[in-house]
Design a protein around this motif. Structure first.
Motif, PDB file in Angstrom:
ATOM      1  N   SER A 190       0.704  -1.570   0.271  1.00 44.61           N
ATOM      2  CA  SER A 190      -0.038   0.504   0.019  1.00 44.61           C
ATOM      3  C   SER A 190       1.121   1.320   0.236  1.00 44.61           C
ATOM      4  N   ARG A 191       0.776   2.452  -0.369  1.00 46.19           N
ATOM      5  CA  ARG A 191       0.737   3.460  -0.486  1.00 46.19           C
ATOM      6  C   ARG A 191       0.089   4.424  -0.344  1.00 46.19           C
ATOM      7  N   VAL A 192       0.269   5.728   0.123  1.00 41.84           N
ATOM      8  CA  VAL A 192      -0.663   6.968   0.032  1.00 41.84           C
ATOM      9  C   VAL A 192      -0.223   7.725  -0.860  1.00 41.84           C
ATOM     10  N   VAL A 193      -1.447   8.024  -1.998  1.00 45.67           N
ATOM     11  CA  VAL A 193      -0.585   9.443  -3.558  1.00 45.67           C
ATOM     12  C   VAL A 193      -0.994  10.019  -2.413  1.00 45.67           C
ATOM     13  N   ALA A 194      -0.252  11.394  -3.029  1.00 50.85           N
ATOM     14  CA  ALA A 194      -0.965  13.189  -3.010  1.00 50.85           C
ATOM     15  C   ALA A 194      -1.517  13.428  -4.183  1.00 50.85           C
ATOM     16  N   ALA A 195      -2.583  13.082  -4.427  1.00 47.56           N
ATOM     17  CA  ALA A 195      -3.620  12.862  -5.751  1.00 47.56           C
ATOM     18  C   ALA A 195      -5.050  12.938  -5.427  1.00 47.56           C
ATOM     19  N   VAL A 253      -6.237   8.619  -9.265  1.00 48.01           N
ATOM     20  CA  VAL A 253      -5.807   7.683  -8.930  1.00 48.01           C
ATOM     21  C   VAL A 253      -6.503   6.425  -9.604  1.00 48.01           C
ATOM     22  N   PHE A 254      -7.950   6.849 -10.010  1.00 50.76           N
ATOM     23  CA  PHE A 254      -8.531   5.248 -10.125  1.00 50.76           C
ATOM     24  C   PHE A 254      -8.434   5.266 -11.508  1.00 50.76           C
ATOM     25  N   ALA A 255      -8.470   6.053 -11.983  1.00 46.32           N
ATOM     26  CA  ALA A 255      -8.776   6.321 -13.631  1.00 46.32           C
ATOM     27  C   ALA A 255      -7.402   5.955 -14.301  1.00 46.32           C
ATOM     28  N   ALA A 256      -6.296   6.084 -13.205  1.00 44.78           N
ATOM     29  CA  ALA A 256      -4.890   5.276 -13.681  1.00 44.78           C
ATOM     30  C   ALA A 256      -5.137   4.207 -13.985  1.00 44.78           C
ATOM     31  N   LEU A 257      -5.757   3.612 -13.058  1.00 46.03           N
ATOM     32  CA  LEU A 257      -6.199   2.153 -12.470  1.00 46.03           C
ATOM     33  C   LEU A 257      -6.578   1.120 -13.750  1.00 46.03           C
ATOM     34  N   VAL A 258      -7.778   1.947 -14.500  1.00 48.57           N
ATOM     35  CA  VAL A 258      -8.045   1.764 -15.663  1.00 48.57           C
ATOM     36  C   VAL A 258      -8.382   2.230 -17.333  1.00 48.57           C
ATOM     37  N   ASP A 259      -7.611   3.263 -17.063  1.00 41.15           N
ATOM     38  CA  ASP A 259      -6.968   3.434 -18.447  1.00 41.15           C
ATOM     39  C   ASP A 259      -5.923   3.058 -19.185  1.00 41.15           C
ATOM     40  N   ALA A 290       4.760   3.536  -6.803  1.00 38.85           N
ATOM     41  CA  ALA A 290       5.880   4.579  -6.397  1.00 38.85           C
ATOM     42  C   ALA A 290       5.746   5.157  -8.408  1.00 38.85           C
ATOM     43  N   ASN A 291       5.711   4.941  -8.987  1.00 39.50           N
ATOM     44  CA  ASN A 291       5.528   4.695 -10.904  1.00 39.50           C
ATOM     45  C   ASN A 291       4.378   5.340 -10.807  1.00 39.50           C
ATOM     46  N   LEU A 292       3.079   4.822  -9.871  1.00 39.37           N
ATOM     47  CA  LEU A 292       1.624   5.774  -9.699  1.00 39.37           C
ATOM     48  C   LEU A 292       1.645   6.667  -9.105  1.00 39.37           C
ATOM     49  N   ALA A 293       2.465   7.010  -8.438  1.00 40.27           N
ATOM     50  CA  ALA A 293       2.414   8.136  -7.376  1.00 40.27           C
ATOM     51  C   ALA A 293       2.558   9.336  -8.029  1.00 40.27           C
ATOM     52  N   SER A 294       4.102   8.631  -9.010  1.00 41.39           N
ATOM     53  CA  SER A 294       5.075  10.011  -9.592  1.00 41.39           C
ATOM     54  C   SER A 294       3.559  10.413 -11.216  1.00 41.39           C
TER      55      SER A 294
END
Length: 153
Positions: free
Chosen positions: A8-13, A18-24, A145-149
């Motif tokens: 897990s990670r907390v993403v500052a977004a 963030v959800f959109a990045a999981l399905v795009d 980490a990539n998702l956060a960036s």
């Protein structure tokens, strides 16, 4: 022996970004491959019952040969469930002749709004025996980490 890995990670977004990045398709190709790899989708259909085929290519396969070819891993995945803004569940299979990578791994990605942005939690169930716990933990952490960036822009 079946194993469950978590990260897990907390993403500052915001959660919707963030959800959109999981399905795009383009977003996933940008952030999902862990460090040292690139990814290219051969097909992609993000809906329950939809699927994708992702080829992950190692920049340098000398230290970690691929599961499908000497320099690549091929992932066949099916979207089991998509709950907009909350969860994506995938059934994942690695294309490999090695029985250590056989079996379907279920990956559940959940996003939850928190004060600092979005908590992203990954649960990988029935991880194939051929994937070491340490390597998988490193790969999941790298993808997070990539998702956060990717989303904290």
């Amino acid at each position: 022996m079946p194993r469950t890995d978590r990260a897990s990670r907390v993403v500052a977004a915001p959660t919707d970004r963030v959800f959109a990045a999981l399905v795009d398709r383009d977003a996933l190709a940008a952030w999902l491959p862990p460090a040292g790899m690139t990814g290219a989708f051969e097909r992609f259909d993000a809906r329950p019952g939809g699927s994708y085929r992702l080829v992950l290519t190692y920049a340098d396969a000398s230290g970690a040969p691929g599961k499908a070819t000497a320099d690549s891993d091929v992932v066949e995945a099916r979207f089991v469930d998509i709950v907009p803004g909350a969860r994506v569940v995938q059934a994942v299979d690695f294309v490999s002749d090695d029985p250590a990578y056989a079996g379907t791994m279920t990956m559940t990605w959940e996003v939850t709004a928190v004060e600092a942005g979005t908590r992203v939690e990954i649960v990988a169930e029935d991880v194939p025996d051929g994937i070491s716990a340490d390597d998988h933990a490193a790969g999941l952490a790298s993808s997070l980490a990539n998702l956060a960036s990717h989303t904290e822009r």
